[in-house]
Design an enzyme around this catalytic site. Structure first.
Site, PDB file in Angstrom:
ATOM      1  N   GLU A 151       0.856  -1.211  -0.056  1.00 55.06           N
ATOM      2  CA  GLU A 151      -0.021  -0.020  -0.142  1.00 55.06           C
ATOM      3  C   GLU A 151       0.965   1.335  -0.141  1.00 55.06           C
ATOM      4  OE1 GLU A 151      -3.194   0.576  -0.466  1.00 55.06           O
ATOM      5  OE2 GLU A 151      -2.342   2.326  -0.629  1.00 55.06           O
ATOM      6  N   PHE A 152       0.562   2.243  -0.930  1.00 59.32           N
ATOM      7  CA  PHE A 152       1.330   3.361  -0.728  1.00 59.32           C
ATOM      8  C   PHE A 152       0.496   4.722  -0.295  1.00 59.32           C
ATOM      9  CE2 PHE A 152       2.610   0.224  -4.128  1.00 59.32           C
ATOM     10  CZ  PHE A 152       3.825   0.383  -3.815  1.00 59.32           C
ATOM     11  N   LEU A 250      10.717  17.617  -1.707  1.00 57.79           N
ATOM     12  CA  LEU A 250      11.685  18.425  -2.005  1.00 57.79           C
ATOM     13  C   LEU A 250      11.386  19.448  -0.959  1.00 57.79           C
ATOM     14  CD1 LEU A 250      13.383  18.587  -5.389  1.00 57.79           C
ATOM     15  CD2 LEU A 250      13.964  17.308  -3.427  1.00 57.79           C
ATOM     16  N   GLY A 257       8.978  11.784   9.972  1.00 52.82           N
ATOM     17  CA  GLY A 257       8.736  11.057  11.184  1.00 52.82           C
ATOM     18  C   GLY A 257       7.461  10.163  10.770  1.00 52.82           C
ATOM     19  N   CYS A 260       5.681   5.398   9.129  1.00 50.08           N
ATOM     20  CA  CYS A 260       6.155   4.439   7.987  1.00 50.08           C
ATOM     21  C   CYS A 260       7.640   4.645   7.798  1.00 50.08           C
ATOM     22  CB  CYS A 260       5.483   4.632   6.909  1.00 50.08           C
ATOM     23  SG  CYS A 260       3.628   4.212   6.970  1.00 50.08           S
ATOM     24  N   LYS A 263      10.693   3.691  10.385  1.00 43.83           N
ATOM     25  CA  LYS A 263      10.433   2.106  10.541  1.00 43.83           C
ATOM     26  C   LYS A 263      10.921   1.454   9.160  1.00 43.83           C
ATOM     27  CE  LYS A 263       6.090   0.545   9.790  1.00 43.83           C
ATOM     28  NZ  LYS A 263       5.916  -0.672   8.991  1.00 43.83           N
TER      29      LYS A 263
HETATM   30  P1  NAD Z   1      -2.693   0.430  12.694  1.00 43.48           P
HETATM   31  O1  NAD Z   1      -1.934   0.063  13.639  1.00 43.48           O
HETATM   32  O2  NAD Z   1      -3.340   1.724  12.437  1.00 43.48           O
HETATM   33  O3  NAD Z   1      -3.933  -0.750  12.407  1.00 43.48           O
HETATM   34  C1  NAD Z   1      -3.443  -2.151  12.582  1.00 43.48           C
HETATM   35  C2  NAD Z   1      -4.918  -2.701  13.220  1.00 43.48           C
HETATM   36  O4  NAD Z   1      -4.445  -4.295  13.327  1.00 43.48           O
HETATM   37  C3  NAD Z   1      -5.026  -2.320  14.380  1.00 43.48           C
HETATM   38  O5  NAD Z   1      -6.428  -1.786  14.594  1.00 43.48           O
HETATM   39  C4  NAD Z   1      -4.942  -3.490  15.574  1.00 43.48           C
HETATM   40  O6  NAD Z   1      -5.902  -3.472  16.396  1.00 43.48           O
HETATM   41  C5  NAD Z   1      -5.339  -4.770  14.407  1.00 43.48           C
HETATM   42  N1  NAD Z   1      -4.770  -6.121  14.848  1.00 43.48           N
HETATM   43  C6  NAD Z   1      -3.572  -6.246  15.344  1.00 43.48           C
HETATM   44  N2  NAD Z   1      -3.463  -7.538  15.310  1.00 43.48           N
HETATM   45  C7  NAD Z   1      -4.471  -8.153  14.905  1.00 43.48           C
HETATM   46  C8  NAD Z   1      -5.028  -9.442  14.791  1.00 43.48           C
HETATM   47  N3  NAD Z   1      -4.256 -10.504  15.031  1.00 43.48           N
HETATM   48  N4  NAD Z   1      -6.236  -9.815  14.408  1.00 43.48           N
HETATM   49  C9  NAD Z   1      -6.923  -8.608  13.732  1.00 43.48           C
HETATM   50  N5  NAD Z   1      -6.558  -7.424  13.885  1.00 43.48           N
HETATM   51  C10 NAD Z   1      -5.457  -7.009  14.295  1.00 43.48           C
HETATM   52  O7  NAD Z   1      -1.645   0.248  11.334  1.00 43.48           O
HETATM   53  P2  NAD Z   1      -1.547   0.975  10.042  1.00 43.48           P
HETATM   54  O8  NAD Z   1      -1.001   2.271   9.968  1.00 43.48           O
HETATM   55  O9  NAD Z   1      -2.932   0.544   9.339  1.00 43.48           O
HETATM   56  O10 NAD Z   1      -0.426   0.091   9.251  1.00 43.48           O
HETATM   57  C11 NAD Z   1      -0.727  -1.345   8.836  1.00 43.48           C
HETATM   58  C12 NAD Z   1       0.303  -1.807   8.086  1.00 43.48           C
HETATM   59  O11 NAD Z   1       0.256  -0.985   6.725  1.00 43.48           O
HETATM   60  C13 NAD Z   1       1.677  -1.840   8.661  1.00 43.48           C
HETATM   61  O12 NAD Z   1       2.553  -2.753   7.909  1.00 43.48           O
HETATM   62  C14 NAD Z   1       2.146  -0.522   7.883  1.00 43.48           C
HETATM   63  O13 NAD Z   1       3.493  -0.320   7.780  1.00 43.48           O
HETATM   64  C15 NAD Z   1       1.581  -0.360   6.407  1.00 43.48           C
HETATM   65  N6  NAD Z   1       1.421   0.798   5.851  1.00 43.48           N
HETATM   66  C16 NAD Z   1       0.741   1.898   6.459  1.00 43.48           C
HETATM   67  C17 NAD Z   1       0.615   3.085   6.193  1.00 43.48           C
HETATM   68  C18 NAD Z   1       0.337   4.232   6.744  1.00 43.48           C
HETATM   69  O14 NAD Z   1       0.327   5.221   6.227  1.00 43.48           O
HETATM   70  N7  NAD Z   1      -0.329   4.261   7.822  1.00 43.48           N
HETATM   71  C19 NAD Z   1       0.600   3.211   4.668  1.00 43.48           C
HETATM   72  C20 NAD Z   1       1.178   1.917   3.890  1.00 43.48           C
HETATM   73  C21 NAD Z   1       1.434   0.854   4.497  1.00 43.48           C
END
Ligand code: NAD
Length: 434
Positions: A151-152, A250, A257, A260, A263
């Site tokens: 996801e982007f 840029l 911060g 993403c 990490k």
């Molecule tokens: P988040 O913490 O907002 O959401 C994750 C959700 O998963 C939480 O609600 C949590 O309760 C749930 N969860 C955890 N364990 C679970 C389980 N065993 N069963 C069911 N639900 C469970 O995280 P996010 O920001 O949505 O990120 C999710 C992934 O997407 C990460 O790998 C992140 O790096 C990636 N990502 C995030 C973004 C962003 O902008 N936030 C963009 C692209 C990719």
């Protein structure tokens, strides 16, 4: 198509709501029962522009439901997305326990062919391990496919990004899964890049690391501009018009911060190390980012000399504008350092105030932006919210004890602020006293 999202956070909920908007039947699952109860009542636990309407509208039309049960997710979705956290460990490597746990749970409930799609950001080769795990725990030998579909989206414009992506990346082991994924995304007009699993996983880490690199490049350049008496925003404008370079990312500031970039960069450095390559370029990107944060903090401390007993007005707490996400927010990191050195911090953020206060209890949260200036020894802009440009700066100046203004996002016009009586310091544009 029937789609399940396992993990209903920023990515899972927003993606699920967008799939529902495209006409799919979506079940969003989360193991946080409180979150699921909230969502089922039509309340949204995060701030993301446009999301609330999308969730409520599609729930009302019966296209979007919520549950805590992975079994139900497996029963419902031909396509099951993993959108669980992949947090960093102290050594930079990725904690994959949530991915592994959900893979095992899915395997136990498999009764018919399913496509299990990893949307969480994971190290290259995770998909292979997910496939092995599902094969091991799927004792009935049900056929399945594992897909990588990174996801982007950008928080703050996630709905737009999901409905109008630059590209859709689909990493597969077998053609059948690619066809199902293309069908799922058919209503979206974007190039689809079909690859093998490993390449798709790498595309995500390589993209985020490259964006972080662009930010560190312009931040390093901001140091040169300060020393040379140039303006980094003008330099960036002149560079960005070159199509080979591009304007995006840029913008000099106080360092990146969020949940993403730091990490994902640390993870990619670590992944490269494990593959036998020392990615020195990316180590430097991370080092420049730390340096940038440090230099901004030191600018403030140099001006105030001692922070103890000083009042700092802080504008912005979210890690960037248009979101309430404070995970790894540089604004919050700054606030925490001010507090540690004994300053009072009066802060305002259009939406992230309460979330920030849960992390930093000593923060004094103001209800309107101008209020941060009352009795302040300096005001600091730490998040690029557009509304900060429109604050009543003349009034704020009158409320301040001294006229120091640190614009960590180069949001304001230095000449105008100096005319209002401020001593203005941005990033990469030198000190303006008037
Ligand atoms: P988040 O913490 O907002 O959401 C994750 C959700 O998963 C939480 O609600 C949590 O309760 C749930 N969860 C955890 N364990 C679970 C389980 N065993 N069963 C069911 N639900 C469970 O995280 P996010 O920001 O949505 O990120 C999710 C992934 O997407 C990460 O790998 C992140 O790096 C990636 N990502 C995030 C973004 C962003 O902008 N936030 C963009 C692209 C990719």
């Amino acid at each position: 198509m029937n789609v399940s999202m396992v993990g209903s956070g920023y990515v899972g909920l927003t993606t699920g709501a967008c799939f529902a908007e495209l006409g799919h039947q979506v079940l969003c699952v989360d193991n946080d029962a409180e979150k699921v109860a909230l969502l089922s009542r039509g309340e949204i636990p995060i701030y993301e522009p446009g999301l609330e309407e999308l969730v409520r509208g599609n729930a009302a039309k019966g296209r979007l439901r919520f549950s805590t049960s992975v079994a139900e997710a497996v029963d419902h979705g031909l396509v099951i997305f993993l959108t669980v956290p992949t947090p960093p460990q102290p050594d930079g490597s990725v904690d994959l326990r949530y991915v592994e746990k959900v893979a095992r749970e899915i395997a136990r409930h498999l009764r018919d062919y399913r496509v299990i799609v990893d949307k969480s950001t994971v190290p290259v080769r995770t998909g292979e391990k997910v496939a092995q795990t599902i094969a091991r725990y799927n004792t009935q030998g049900v056929d399945f496919d594992v897909v990588s579909n990174p996801e982007f989206l950008r928080e703050g414009c996630a709905v737009h990004d999901l409905l109008h992506p630059d590209r859709i990346v689909i990493g597969v082991q077998r053609p059948r899964a690619a066809e199902i994924m293309k069908e799922l995304y058919r209503p979206i007009a974007a190039p689809v890049v079909v690859t093998d699993l490993n390449s798709a996983e790498l595309i995500k880490h390589a993209s985020n690391s490259f964006l972080a690199l662009k930010i560190s490049y312009i931040n390093a350049l901001s140091q040169i501009c300060e020393r040379a008496g140039a303006d980094v925003d003008l330099v960036a404008e002149g560079m960005g018009l070159d199509q080979r370079i591009g304007k995006a990312f840029l913008k000099a500031g106080i360092g990146y911060g969020g949940s993403c970039f730091p990490k994902d960069l640390a993870a990619f450095i670590r992944i490269s190390e494990e593959l036998g390559y020392d990615f020195r370029l990316l180590k430097e990107v991370a080092a420049i980012n730390e340096e940038q944060k440090e230099r901004f903090f030191k600018k403030i401390r140099r001006a105030l000399w001692v922070l103890e007993e000083k009042t700092i007005g802080l504008l912005g707490l979210a890690f960037k504008a248009n979101t309430d996400d404070v995970r790894n927010s540089v604004a919050l990191e700054l606030a925490s350092r001010f507090l540690r050195e004994g300053a009072r911090v009066r802060a305002y953020d259009p939406v992230a105030g309460r979330k920030a206060q849960r992390v930093l209890r000593e923060l004094e949260i103001c209800e309107v932006g101008e209020e941060v200036a009352r009795g302040a020894d300096c005001v600091v802009i730490a998040t690029e919210w557009d509304e900060f440009r429109r604050l009543d700066w003349a009034r704020m100046r009158k409320w301040m004890i001294s006229p120091l203004l640190f614009d960590g996002r180069n949001l304001l016009d230095p000449a105008h602020m100096v005319a209002l009586g401020f001593q203005y310091e941005g990033v990469g544009r030198g000190l303006r006293i008037g």
